[in-house]
Design an enzyme around this catalytic site. Sequence first.
Site, PDB file in Angstrom:
ATOM      1  N   SER A  18       5.813   1.725   1.911  1.00  4.68           N
ATOM      2  CA  SER A  18       5.837   0.414   2.881  1.00  4.68           C
ATOM      3  C   SER A  18       6.253   1.192   4.097  1.00  4.68           C
ATOM      4  O   SER A  18       7.447   1.443   4.171  1.00  4.68           O
ATOM      5  CB  SER A  18       6.421  -0.652   2.372  1.00  4.68           C
ATOM      6  OG  SER A  18       6.666  -1.651   3.598  1.00  4.68           O
TER       7      SER A  18
ATOM      8  N   HIS B 100       1.175   1.097   2.810  1.00  8.18           N
ATOM      9  CA  HIS B 100       1.431  -0.129   2.612  1.00  8.18           C
ATOM     10  C   HIS B 100       1.857  -0.950   3.877  1.00  8.18           C
ATOM     11  O   HIS B 100       2.868  -0.284   4.504  1.00  8.18           O
ATOM     12  CB  HIS B 100       2.310  -0.701   1.514  1.00  8.18           C
ATOM     13  CG  HIS B 100       2.319  -2.313   1.319  1.00  8.18           C
ATOM     14  ND1 HIS B 100       1.671  -2.931   0.685  1.00  8.18           N
ATOM     15  CD2 HIS B 100       3.423  -2.939   1.834  1.00  8.18           C
ATOM     16  CE1 HIS B 100       1.999  -4.220   0.507  1.00  8.18           C
ATOM     17  NE2 HIS B 100       3.275  -4.294   1.213  1.00  8.18           N
TER      18      HIS B 100
ATOM     19  N   ASP C  11       3.316  -4.133   6.291  1.00 12.59           N
ATOM     20  CA  ASP C  11       3.590  -5.429   6.137  1.00 12.59           C
ATOM     21  C   ASP C  11       3.634  -6.203   7.562  1.00 12.59           C
ATOM     22  O   ASP C  11       4.158  -5.788   8.474  1.00 12.59           O
ATOM     23  CB  ASP C  11       4.978  -5.401   5.725  1.00 12.59           C
ATOM     24  CG  ASP C  11       5.173  -4.891   4.396  1.00 12.59           C
ATOM     25  OD1 ASP C  11       4.555  -5.819   3.394  1.00 12.59           O
ATOM     26  OD2 ASP C  11       5.786  -3.812   4.083  1.00 12.59           O
TER      27      ASP C  11
ATOM     28  N   MET D 150       4.164  -9.802   9.699  1.00 12.85           N
ATOM     29  CA  MET D 150       4.952 -10.875   9.293  1.00 12.85           C
ATOM     30  C   MET D 150       4.988 -11.588  10.741  1.00 12.85           C
ATOM     31  O   MET D 150       4.967 -10.937  11.845  1.00 12.85           O
ATOM     32  CB  MET D 150       6.607 -10.625   9.070  1.00 12.85           C
ATOM     33  CG  MET D 150       6.692  -9.734   7.965  1.00 12.85           C
ATOM     34  SD  MET D 150       8.450  -9.495   7.682  1.00 12.85           S
ATOM     35  CE  MET D 150       8.360  -8.160   6.379  1.00 12.85           C
TER      36      MET D 150
ATOM     37  N   HIS E   5      -0.734  -6.146   4.085  1.00 16.47           N
ATOM     38  CA  HIS E   5      -0.069  -7.384   3.578  1.00 16.47           C
ATOM     39  C   HIS E   5       0.376  -8.244   4.707  1.00 16.47           C
ATOM     40  O   HIS E   5       1.257  -8.112   5.397  1.00 16.47           O
ATOM     41  CB  HIS E   5       0.910  -6.831   2.611  1.00 16.47           C
ATOM     42  CG  HIS E   5       1.908  -7.794   2.105  1.00 16.47           C
ATOM     43  ND1 HIS E   5       3.306  -7.898   1.547  1.00 16.47           N
ATOM     44  CD2 HIS E   5       1.720  -9.255   1.554  1.00 16.47           C
ATOM     45  CE1 HIS E   5       3.734  -8.905   1.108  1.00 16.47           C
ATOM     46  NE2 HIS E   5       2.821  -9.793   1.149  1.00 16.47           N
TER      47      HIS E   5
ATOM     48  N   MET F 212       1.947 -11.499   5.794  1.00 21.34           N
ATOM     49  CA  MET F 212       2.779 -12.611   5.629  1.00 21.34           C
ATOM     50  C   MET F 212       2.787 -13.424   6.870  1.00 21.34           C
ATOM     51  O   MET F 212       3.656 -13.460   7.531  1.00 21.34           O
ATOM     52  CB  MET F 212       4.312 -11.967   5.410  1.00 21.34           C
ATOM     53  CG  MET F 212       4.443 -11.321   3.845  1.00 21.34           C
ATOM     54  SD  MET F 212       5.626 -10.209   3.827  1.00 21.34           S
ATOM     55  CE  MET F 212       4.948  -8.661   4.555  1.00 21.34           C
TER      56      MET F 212
ATOM     57  N   MET G 299       4.934 -10.496  -5.751  1.00 22.10           N
ATOM     58  CA  MET G 299       6.258 -10.345  -5.053  1.00 22.10           C
ATOM     59  C   MET G 299       7.173 -10.189  -6.011  1.00 22.10           C
ATOM     60  O   MET G 299       7.397 -11.156  -6.751  1.00 22.10           O
ATOM     61  CB  MET G 299       6.222 -11.154  -3.932  1.00 22.10           C
ATOM     62  CG  MET G 299       5.228 -11.312  -2.735  1.00 22.10           C
ATOM     63  SD  MET G 299       5.264  -9.566  -1.843  1.00 22.10           S
ATOM     64  CE  MET G 299       6.829  -9.201  -1.302  1.00 22.10           C
TER      65      MET G 299
ATOM     66  N   PHE H 143      11.687  -9.222   4.061  1.00 20.18           N
ATOM     67  CA  PHE H 143      12.719  -8.111   4.507  1.00 20.18           C
ATOM     68  C   PHE H 143      12.401  -7.023   3.309  1.00 20.18           C
ATOM     69  O   PHE H 143      12.264  -7.173   2.133  1.00 20.18           O
ATOM     70  CB  PHE H 143      14.045  -8.763   4.347  1.00 20.18           C
ATOM     71  CG  PHE H 143      14.300  -9.776   5.182  1.00 20.18           C
ATOM     72  CD1 PHE H 143      14.736  -9.449   6.821  1.00 20.18           C
ATOM     73  CD2 PHE H 143      14.124 -11.094   4.771  1.00 20.18           C
ATOM     74  CE1 PHE H 143      14.648 -10.684   7.506  1.00 20.18           C
ATOM     75  CE2 PHE H 143      14.261 -12.143   5.760  1.00 20.18           C
ATOM     76  CZ  PHE H 143      14.617 -11.923   7.022  1.00 20.18           C
ATOM     77  N   GLY H 144      12.644  -5.761   3.773  1.00 20.25           N
ATOM     78  CA  GLY H 144      13.040  -4.864   2.951  1.00 20.25           C
ATOM     79  C   GLY H 144      14.241  -4.608   2.254  1.00 20.25           C
ATOM     80  O   GLY H 144      15.007  -5.505   2.810  1.00 20.25           O
ATOM     81  N   GLY H 145      14.330  -3.830   1.455  1.00 15.62           N
ATOM     82  CA  GLY H 145      15.802  -3.402   0.609  1.00 15.62           C
ATOM     83  C   GLY H 145      16.349  -4.586   0.082  1.00 15.62           C
ATOM     84  O   GLY H 145      17.588  -4.612  -0.073  1.00 15.62           O
TER      85      GLY H 145
ATOM     86  N   ASP I 141       5.650  -5.763  -5.432  1.00 15.55           N
ATOM     87  CA  ASP I 141       6.185  -5.202  -4.022  1.00 15.55           C
ATOM     88  C   ASP I 141       7.311  -5.701  -3.874  1.00 15.55           C
ATOM     89  O   ASP I 141       7.504  -6.794  -4.095  1.00 15.55           O
ATOM     90  CB  ASP I 141       5.010  -5.761  -3.003  1.00 15.55           C
ATOM     91  CG  ASP I 141       5.499  -5.421  -1.406  1.00 15.55           C
ATOM     92  OD1 ASP I 141       6.546  -4.651  -1.393  1.00 15.55           O
ATOM     93  OD2 ASP I 141       4.897  -6.110  -0.575  1.00 15.55           O
ATOM     94  N   GLY I 142       8.582  -4.986  -3.895  1.00 16.58           N
ATOM     95  CA  GLY I 142       9.655  -5.344  -3.619  1.00 16.58           C
ATOM     96  C   GLY I 142      10.887  -4.945  -4.659  1.00 16.58           C
ATOM     97  O   GLY I 142      10.568  -5.201  -5.651  1.00 16.58           O
TER      98      GLY I 142
ATOM     99  N   GLY J 169       9.353   0.405  -0.159  1.00 12.47           N
ATOM    100  CA  GLY J 169       9.927   0.862   1.051  1.00 12.47           C
ATOM    101  C   GLY J 169      10.982   1.684   1.039  1.00 12.47           C
ATOM    102  O   GLY J 169      11.133   2.973   1.405  1.00 12.47           O
TER     103      GLY J 169
END
Length: 216
Positions: free
Chosen positions: A8, A33, A35, A37, A66, A68, A137, A143-145, A175-176, A197
């Site tokens: 990501s 990927h 993202d 948002m 993706h 969002m 998800m 958010f990442g991490g 994802d996540g 990510g």
Amino acid sequence: MKHKIAPSLLAADFLNLQKEVEMINNSEADWLHMDIMDGVFVPNISFGFPVLDAVKPILKKPMDVHLMIVEPQKFVKEVAEAGAYMMNVHYEACTHLHRTIGAIKEAGMKAGVTLNPHTPISLLEDIIQDLDMVLLMSVNPGFGGQRFIEHSVNKTARLKEMIRAKGLDTLIEVDGGVNLETGKRLLEAGADVLVAGSFVFSSPDPIRTIKELKEM
Ligand code: DX5
Ligand code: ZN
């Protein structure tokens, strides 16, 4: 079929995007990927079409987008023109999902539907036959991490069973919070594509980390 890895870009160094994309090109990553948002559907804003457009001419891998955002159906043309291979829209953001899936395919892209952690797979019962992919998800998007939500492993297994029972070949992407430990369990549960990510981009050697994710 060997599983796919989709790093990501959200976790990349935005000051060195060209270098990061070249790293992806030179790695065993299958897809990139992306993202998007809007600060409405999720409590964060990432990047938009100008970034996809900038990446498109140098990226040698398929782009997995993706969205969002609310009302993703408004941007089918933009996502197609930005070079997306796969367009993922959230189930929770689409009132006329069947129509939106049709529009994505008509624009020449593969169609994916994303489910938030609380959204049950049973809601896909009457649309899954039209989908190329379901994106589960395994964190709350935005958010990442973040920490991996454990229930996602069981959800992946149940979705795999639904797909198998219907005789479909729909892909499952998760994802996540994916790393070597959660990733392995997701693959055992039936995931086909893993997004990663921070695990990739925060590692000292991202190319090697992608290779390790591929070789799980
Ligand atoms: C979260 C995004 C993810 C994110 C994953 O809203 O959809 O794609 O980049 O990041 P990690 O792998 O760090 O959880
Ligand atoms: Zn994502």
